[in-house]
Design a protein around this motif. Structure first.
Motif, PDB file in Angstrom:
ATOM      1  N   ALA A  43       0.825  -1.206   0.000  1.00 13.27           N
ATOM      2  CA  ALA A  43       0.000   0.000   0.000  1.00 13.27           C
ATOM      3  C   ALA A  43       0.858   1.254   0.000  1.00 13.27           C
ATOM      4  N   VAL A  44       0.462   2.221  -0.822  1.00 11.11           N
ATOM      5  CA  VAL A  44       1.090   3.543  -0.829  1.00 11.11           C
ATOM      6  C   VAL A  44       0.274   4.432   0.100  1.00 11.11           C
ATOM      7  N   PRO A  45       0.884   5.028   1.125  1.00 12.52           N
ATOM      8  CA  PRO A  45       0.103   5.807   2.102  1.00 12.52           C
ATOM      9  C   PRO A  45      -0.450   7.095   1.496  1.00 12.52           C
ATOM     10  N   LEU A  46      -1.767   7.237   1.557  1.00 10.31           N
ATOM     11  CA  LEU A  46      -2.451   8.447   1.122  1.00 10.31           C
ATOM     12  C   LEU A  46      -3.330   8.918   2.267  1.00 10.31           C
ATOM     13  N   SER A  47      -3.289  10.194   2.592  1.00  5.21           N
ATOM     14  CA  SER A  47      -4.013  10.681   3.769  1.00  5.21           C
ATOM     15  C   SER A  47      -5.095  11.667   3.368  1.00  5.21           C
ATOM     16  N   GLY A  48      -6.282  11.448   3.916  1.00  4.91           N
ATOM     17  CA  GLY A  48      -7.350  12.423   3.774  1.00  4.91           C
ATOM     18  C   GLY A  48      -8.212  12.248   2.547  1.00  4.91           C
ATOM     19  N   ALA A  49      -9.500  12.592   2.699  1.00 11.68           N
ATOM     20  CA  ALA A  49     -10.457  12.443   1.606  1.00 11.68           C
ATOM     21  C   ALA A  49     -10.115  13.339   0.429  1.00 11.68           C
ATOM     22  N   LYS A  50      -9.533  14.510   0.688  1.00 11.51           N
ATOM     23  CA  LYS A  50      -9.270  15.443  -0.410  1.00 11.51           C
ATOM     24  C   LYS A  50      -8.119  14.964  -1.288  1.00 11.51           C
ATOM     25  N   VAL A  51      -7.091  14.377  -0.701  1.00 10.90           N
ATOM     26  CA  VAL A  51      -6.014  13.815  -1.512  1.00 10.90           C
ATOM     27  C   VAL A  51      -6.537  12.652  -2.342  1.00 10.90           C
ATOM     28  N   ARG A  70     -12.299  22.207 -12.178  1.00 11.24           N
ATOM     29  CA  ARG A  70     -12.883  20.872 -12.004  1.00 11.24           C
ATOM     30  C   ARG A  70     -12.447  20.274 -10.670  1.00 11.24           C
ATOM     31  N   LEU A  71     -11.180  20.413 -10.328  1.00 14.99           N
ATOM     32  CA  LEU A  71     -10.698  19.915  -9.032  1.00 14.99           C
ATOM     33  C   LEU A  71     -11.394  20.650  -7.888  1.00 14.99           C
ATOM     34  N   SER A  72     -11.558  21.961  -8.038  1.00 12.02           N
ATOM     35  CA  SER A  72     -12.229  22.742  -6.992  1.00 12.02           C
ATOM     36  C   SER A  72     -13.666  22.271  -6.794  1.00 12.02           C
ATOM     37  N   ALA A  73     -14.374  22.003  -7.893  1.00 10.70           N
ATOM     38  CA  ALA A  73     -15.760  21.545  -7.778  1.00 10.70           C
ATOM     39  C   ALA A  73     -15.833  20.186  -7.093  1.00 10.70           C
ATOM     40  N   ALA A  74     -14.888  19.305  -7.390  1.00 10.96           N
ATOM     41  CA  ALA A  74     -14.888  17.984  -6.759  1.00 10.96           C
ATOM     42  C   ALA A  74     -14.538  18.058  -5.280  1.00 10.96           C
ATOM     43  N   LEU A  75     -13.752  19.058  -4.900  1.00  6.26           N
ATOM     44  CA  LEU A  75     -13.331  19.186  -3.505  1.00  6.26           C
ATOM     45  C   LEU A  75     -14.326  19.974  -2.658  1.00  6.26           C
ATOM     46  N   TRP A  76     -14.839  21.080  -3.213  1.00  7.69           N
ATOM     47  CA  TRP A  76     -15.681  21.970  -2.413  1.00  7.69           C
ATOM     48  C   TRP A  76     -17.000  22.333  -3.094  1.00  7.69           C
ATOM     49  N   ILE A  88      -5.102  23.141  -3.631  1.00  5.58           N
ATOM     50  CA  ILE A  88      -4.998  22.162  -4.716  1.00  5.58           C
ATOM     51  C   ILE A  88      -3.531  21.888  -5.035  1.00  5.58           C
ATOM     52  N   TYR A  89      -2.722  22.940  -5.082  1.00  6.26           N
ATOM     53  CA  TYR A  89      -1.285  22.776  -5.338  1.00  6.26           C
ATOM     54  C   TYR A  89      -0.651  21.897  -4.261  1.00  6.26           C
ATOM     55  N   THR A  90      -1.058  22.073  -3.012  1.00  6.64           N
ATOM     56  CA  THR A  90      -0.519  21.266  -1.910  1.00  6.64           C
ATOM     57  C   THR A  90      -0.897  19.800  -2.066  1.00  6.64           C
ATOM     58  N   TYR A  91      -2.169  19.539  -2.410  1.00  7.68           N
ATOM     59  CA  TYR A  91      -2.612  18.144  -2.569  1.00  7.68           C
ATOM     60  C   TYR A  91      -1.853  17.461  -3.713  1.00  7.68           C
ATOM     61  N   LEU A  95       0.774  14.202  -3.678  1.00  8.05           N
ATOM     62  CA  LEU A  95       0.667  13.021  -4.545  1.00  8.05           C
ATOM     63  C   LEU A  95       1.971  12.778  -5.292  1.00  8.05           C
ATOM     64  N   ARG A  96       2.562  13.841  -5.820  1.00  9.83           N
ATOM     65  CA  ARG A  96       3.838  13.681  -6.536  1.00  9.83           C
ATOM     66  C   ARG A  96       4.887  13.031  -5.629  1.00  9.83           C
ATOM     67  N   LYS A  97       4.973  13.521  -4.403  1.00  9.47           N
ATOM     68  CA  LYS A  97       5.975  13.014  -3.478  1.00  9.47           C
ATOM     69  C   LYS A  97       5.689  11.566  -3.099  1.00  9.47           C
ATOM     70  N   THR A  98       4.414  11.251  -2.872  1.00 11.86           N
ATOM     71  CA  THR A  98       4.051   9.908  -2.428  1.00 11.86           C
ATOM     72  C   THR A  98       4.197   8.885  -3.542  1.00 11.86           C
TER      73      THR A  98
END
Length: 550
Positions: A43-51, A70-76, A88-91, A95-98
């Motif tokens: 498993a690759v660790p992913l945290s939180g519903a938004k990620v 589109r990402l904003s609509a899916a998140l909020w 969004i940039y943080t999320y 993902l890139r790092k993980t």
């Protein structure tokens, strides 16, 4: 994850392991259950519903550009925070790092592109197995169909997108679950065709208990009980179904349920009905109206307006009518009842035509509806008439068909269209080979006959206009108009195309397709055309969204 998913996870015409092949261990992503990622089985660790939501939206785009909006609509949805772009940039950075080098997420223009060609994706594996299984079923290779459809269902590990935000679930889960349901029904029909009635009874009893208003499942249960010498139980199942349909939906049993019951009473063959299960809707549920916040009603909506006619097709204003009326009705067929959808829709068209004093030849209308009759029971349907000077006496009807249908080939094979050597005849196939398609719409007039095929692109995977202009079968007018399109800000991405095969024209609509995948009116002020592919397109804006017609 089935090993054969590899071939399904790569776009057509692209081979190789992808840019992330140098990373140790192969990435795999799951969407048909909790959104997750694994590398070499770990498993690759992913945290939180938004990620998880950002990952799901990028994967559902299948390598296409996903805009920040589109990402904003899916998140909020419609209430993003002031720092939404930064979040969004943080999320995406997480993902890139993980995920590392196994998959590449690139910033491109107003959004992101996720290149996951070197990874396994359960949704793509499911679609491949399901497609092959349906093909085997239609060719009466029932044993093979059962194995393939079983493999497709085995790709699921719960409900789709379980740990994503509710905003994404509202629009993306229903079509995925509908595909799962269709695969299940085909697999059951394959098993019934192989005589596995006794083995199916426990499964069908459980499914009917979960979905008591599904006539298809109940008809299969009656068939299985009948061939298992349990006729008394089959009679009770039918009576219970009739009562539930009347109490909950206010309808009588449809053709498939009544047919299975009558075959049992006659002690004849209660074999599996040959008409395949109704396909899922071509797109996600209709979102709220941005101006009112309310969702369109599912049953019917009618509006009437009067005024002068708008410019039509060739961009030239037509003479205003002294009594121009436009009446529009939009309805969505009951997804549960399996009554003859073509007959029901034809009756509705006849009634509307009579009210509007438009001549309606029932046989001509049924000729069109019967070609796509197997796909009408879950279709979004609309019909419109404009009794202006140039449109007097015509009633236009449109309905959607799912993405696994080839509407052009059906129209040619059934005599609605003549085969042509013109490049536009290959446009639908070229588009499908190079870009995901969400569904189609059929446009015909009760007087003028078959008119257009609409191609609806996924809201999460709109097509870049330059990519579209580069298709070999696209009329050159679009490519020649790119400077005009940029200069006037018509848009960078296309969500809807209308192909008129008789007139050899293509309408291109910029931005997201209409909610519910119901095509916009081709008679609005956005229409312009060039009847020859080597002429430059003429473009104009519209209240319904910018459009170019070539």
């Amino acid at each position: 994850m089935p090993k054969s998913a590899d071939s399904a996870s790569r776009p057509a015409g692209e081979g190789g392991a992808g840019p992330g092949a140098e990373a140790p261990g192969r990435l795999a992503f799951r969407l048909l259950g909790p959104v997750s990622a694994t590398r070499a089985g770990a498993a690759v660790p992913l945290s939180g519903a938004k990620v998880h939501t950002v990952l799901a939206v990028l994967l559902l785009a299948r390598g296409a550009l996903v805009a920040d909006s589109r990402l904003s609509a899916a998140l909020w949805e419609d209430a993003p925070p002031p720092t939404s772009n930064a979040q969004i940039y943080t999320y995406v950075s997480r993902l890139r790092k993980t995920l590392g080098n196994g998959a590449r997420i690139q910033r491109k223009g107003p959004g992101y592109v996720f290149d996951a060609r070197g990874a396994d994706i359960d949704l793509l594996a499911f679609e491949r197995f399901e497609r092959l299984g349906r093909r085997a079923f239609e060719e009466n290779r029932h044993e093979e169909a059962g194995r393939l459809l079983g493999a497709a269902l085995g790709c699921w590990s719960g409900h789709a997108l379980e740990n994503a935000t509710e905003h994404l679930l509202r629009f993306e889960r229903p079509p995925l679950e509908a595909l799962r349901r269709r695969a299940l029904e085909y697999r059951i029909e394959a098993d019934l065709s192989l005589g596995r009635h006794r083995l199916l009874v426990p499964e069908l009893l459980s499914l009917v208990a979960r979905f008591p208003t599904d006539e298809n499942l109940r008809a299969h249960l009656i068939t299985a009980l009948h061939h298992s010498d349990r006729q008394a139980e089959a009679v009770r199942v039918y009576g219970e179904g009739r009562r539930i349909l009347g109490e909950q939906l206010g309808v009588a049993p449809g053709q498939r349920l009544s047919g299975a019951y009558l075959r049992m009473l006659r002690d004849g063959s209660a074999g599996t009905p040959r008409r395949p299960p109704a396909p899922p809707p071509p797109g996600p549920a209709r979102p709220p109206d941005p101006t009112t916040g309310r969702r369109p009603p599912r049953r019917a909506r009618a509006t009437a307006a009067s005024g002068a006619d708008s410019p039509v097709h060739d961009g030239r204003p037509k003479p205003a009518a002294t009594d121009a009326r436009m009446v529009t009705a939009v309805s969505e067929a009951d997804p549960i009842s399996r009554r003859s959808a073509a007959q029901a829709l034809c009756s509705a068209i006849e009634e509307a035509a009579g009210l509007l004093e438009v001549d309606c030849a029932r046989d001509d209308v049924l000729r069109v509806l019967d070609v796509y009759g197997g796909d009408l029971s879950r279709a979004v349907v609309a019909f419109r008439v404009a009794t202006g000077a140039h449109r007097a006496g015509e009633l236009d009807c449109r309905f959607t068909v799912p993405r696994d249908v080839d509407p052009y080939r059906l129209a040619v094979n059934r005599g609605l269209l003549e085969e042509t050597d013109h490049p536009v005849a290959r446009l639908l196939a070229d588009l499908r080979d190079n870009h995901p398609v969400d569904g189609y719409g059929i446009d015909f007039g009760v007087v003028g006959g078959f008119k257009k095929i609409w191609v609806v692109l996924p809201r999460t995977a709109l097509c870049d206009v330059e990519e579209l202009a580069g298709l070999p079968s696209m009329p050159r007018g679009l490519g020649e108009s790119l400077d005009f399109i940029r200069r006037h800000g018509l848009g960078d991405t296309v969500g809807l195309l209308g192909i008129d095969y008789r007139n050899r024209t293509v309408n291109v609509y910029f931005g997201e397709p209409p909610a519910g995948a119901s095509p916009p009116s081709p008679y609005g002020p956005c229409s312009a055309r060039s009847t020859r592919p080597n002429r430059a397109s003429r473009c104009s804006g519209s209240a319904a969204g910018p459009s170019a017609s070539t």
